[in-house]
Design a protein around this motif. Structure first.
Motif, short mmCIF file in Angstrom:
data_model
loop_
_atom_site.label_atom_id
_atom_site.label_comp_id
_atom_site.label_asym_id
_atom_site.label_seq_id
_atom_site.Cartn_x
_atom_site.Cartn_y
_atom_site.Cartn_z
N MET A 29 58.61 42.80 2.25
CA MET A 29 59.65 42.76 1.21
C MET A 29 59.89 41.33 0.72
SD MET A 29 63.61 44.11 1.29
CE MET A 29 63.09 45.81 1.46
N PHE A 30 60.08 40.39 1.65
CA PHE A 30 60.33 39.02 1.27
C PHE A 30 59.02 38.30 1.03
CE2 PHE A 30 64.10 40.30 3.63
CZ PHE A 30 65.10 39.89 2.76
N PRO A 31 59.03 37.28 0.17
CA PRO A 31 57.78 36.57 -0.12
C PRO A 31 57.27 35.82 1.10
CG PRO A 31 59.66 35.43 -1.11
CD PRO A 31 60.17 36.74 -0.60
N SER A 32 55.97 35.86 1.29
CA SER A 32 55.35 35.11 2.39
C SER A 32 55.11 33.68 1.93
CB SER A 32 54.04 35.76 2.79
OG SER A 32 53.10 35.68 1.73
N TYR A 33 54.78 32.83 2.90
CA TYR A 33 54.50 31.44 2.58
C TYR A 33 53.30 31.34 1.63
CZ TYR A 33 53.05 26.58 3.10
OH TYR A 33 52.69 25.29 2.84
N ALA A 34 52.27 32.16 1.87
CA ALA A 34 51.08 32.14 1.02
C ALA A 34 51.43 32.54 -0.42
CB ALA A 34 50.01 33.07 1.59
N GLU A 35 52.29 33.56 -0.55
CA GLU A 35 52.68 34.00 -1.89
C GLU A 35 53.48 32.92 -2.61
OE1 GLU A 35 53.11 38.84 -1.60
OE2 GLU A 35 54.70 37.60 -0.72
N ILE A 36 54.41 32.32 -1.89
CA ILE A 36 55.24 31.27 -2.50
C ILE A 36 54.38 30.11 -2.96
CG2 ILE A 36 57.01 29.54 -2.04
CD1 ILE A 36 58.40 31.56 -0.25
N SER A 37 53.44 29.69 -2.13
CA SER A 37 52.57 28.56 -2.50
C SER A 37 51.69 28.91 -3.70
CB SER A 37 51.69 28.16 -1.30
OG SER A 37 50.86 29.24 -0.90
N THR A 38 51.35 30.19 -3.84
CA THR A 38 50.54 30.62 -4.98
C THR A 38 51.37 30.72 -6.25
OG1 THR A 38 49.07 31.86 -3.52
CG2 THR A 38 49.01 32.43 -5.86
N TRP A 39 52.59 31.23 -6.11
CA TRP A 39 53.45 31.45 -7.27
C TRP A 39 54.18 30.20 -7.74
CZ3 TRP A 39 56.33 36.21 -4.75
CH2 TRP A 39 55.42 37.25 -4.61
N LEU A 40 54.38 29.25 -6.82
CA LEU A 40 55.28 28.13 -7.11
C LEU A 40 54.91 27.35 -8.37
CD1 LEU A 40 57.85 26.94 -5.99
CD2 LEU A 40 56.47 25.35 -4.62
N PRO A 41 53.64 27.02 -8.63
CA PRO A 41 53.33 26.27 -9.87
C PRO A 41 53.81 26.99 -11.13
CG PRO A 41 51.47 26.21 -8.38
CD PRO A 41 52.44 27.20 -7.80
N ASP A 42 53.58 28.30 -11.21
CA ASP A 42 54.02 29.06 -12.39
C ASP A 42 55.55 29.11 -12.46
OD1 ASP A 42 51.56 29.61 -13.44
OD2 ASP A 42 51.35 31.55 -12.45
N LEU A 43 56.20 29.32 -11.33
CA LEU A 43 57.66 29.39 -11.33
C LEU A 43 58.28 28.05 -11.69
CD1 LEU A 43 58.28 31.59 -8.14
CD2 LEU A 43 58.45 32.30 -10.54
N LEU A 44 57.70 26.97 -11.18
CA LEU A 44 58.23 25.63 -11.52
C LEU A 44 58.01 25.31 -13.00
CD1 LEU A 44 57.23 23.50 -8.39
CD2 LEU A 44 59.51 24.33 -9.04
#
Length: 220
Positions: free
Chosen positions: A1-16
């Motif tokens: 349910m919650f984002p994993s570290y791998a997902e956050i590291s992948t998504w972070l550039p787009d989100l930022l």
């Protein structure tokens, strides 16, 4: 349910990248909206009936219509009149109008809070209305208005989330894109919410500090 570290590291550039656009729209909207609010506040206080009515009209439309409606009107409605704007300027104009309408009431109330005796002193000294505004009303009125203006700035920042409805690639729009490609909407939107909180919470603490300082100044 919650984002994993791998997902956050992948998504972070787009989100930022989306967060950067949200901040840009917020700053531009406030840089235009607050001076516009000052003009509207002075217009509402003006003795000229035409100026007063026009200012009241702009204020009531800007406050009465939800920000979402203003965004839709400027982006989708204006093209029917022959004026087409891209999503970025449309978002800035809509939010600046909304900000100007609300901040005009904050500024007007702050200007009217200046002691009447000081206005009488300005007349006695022979100051023009412009000098009275520059040297007496604005310095004191804006000091009173500052905490409320800062608090409203947070609302404008949060309001940029509505801009996804006009295809602006801001933070929420980027989160939806991630959700649509990964089918992980909850973690993506949760990550976006955490980025909003990373800006809004420190800003709220700053507003609280400024309010306390303003309160101490008022009791001197």
């Amino acid at each position: 349910m919650f984002p994993s570290y791998a997902e956050i590291s992948t998504w972070l550039p787009d989100l930022l990248a989306g967060l950067s656009i949200s901040i840009q729209v917020t700053v531009l909207s406030l840089l235009i909206g607050i001076p516009f609010g000052l003009v509207l506040a002075l217009g509402v206080l003006a003795k000229n009936r035409v100026v007063k009515v026009l200012s009241l009209f702009l204020v009531e439309i800007g406050r009465g219509a939800p920000a979402l409606v203003l965004l839709q009107f400027i982006y989708f409605g204006l093209p029917t009149t022959g004026l087409t704007l891209a999503s970025y300027p449309a978002a800035v104009i809509a939010l600046a109008w909304n900000a100007g309408a609300y901040t005009s009431e904050i500024i007007r109330a702050s200007l009217q809070s200046v002691a009447h005796g000081q206005r009488e002193a300005a007349v006695a000294l022979g100051l023009s209305r412009l000098d009275e505004l520059r040297y007496i009303l604005l310095p004191q009125g804006l000091r009173v208005a500052l905490p409320a203006l800062l608090g409203f700035s947070i609302l404008i920042f949060q309001g940029t989330s509505l801009c996804f409805t006009i295809a602006l690639p801001e933070l929420v729009s980027r989160a939806y894109e991630i959700g649509s490609t990964t089918f992980r909407y909850f973690p993506a939107l949760l990550s976006a919410g955490m980025l909003y909180a990373s800006i809004s919470v420190p800003a709220a603490l700053l507003v609280n500090y400024v309010e306390k300082r303003a309160s101490l100044y008022a009791h001197r």
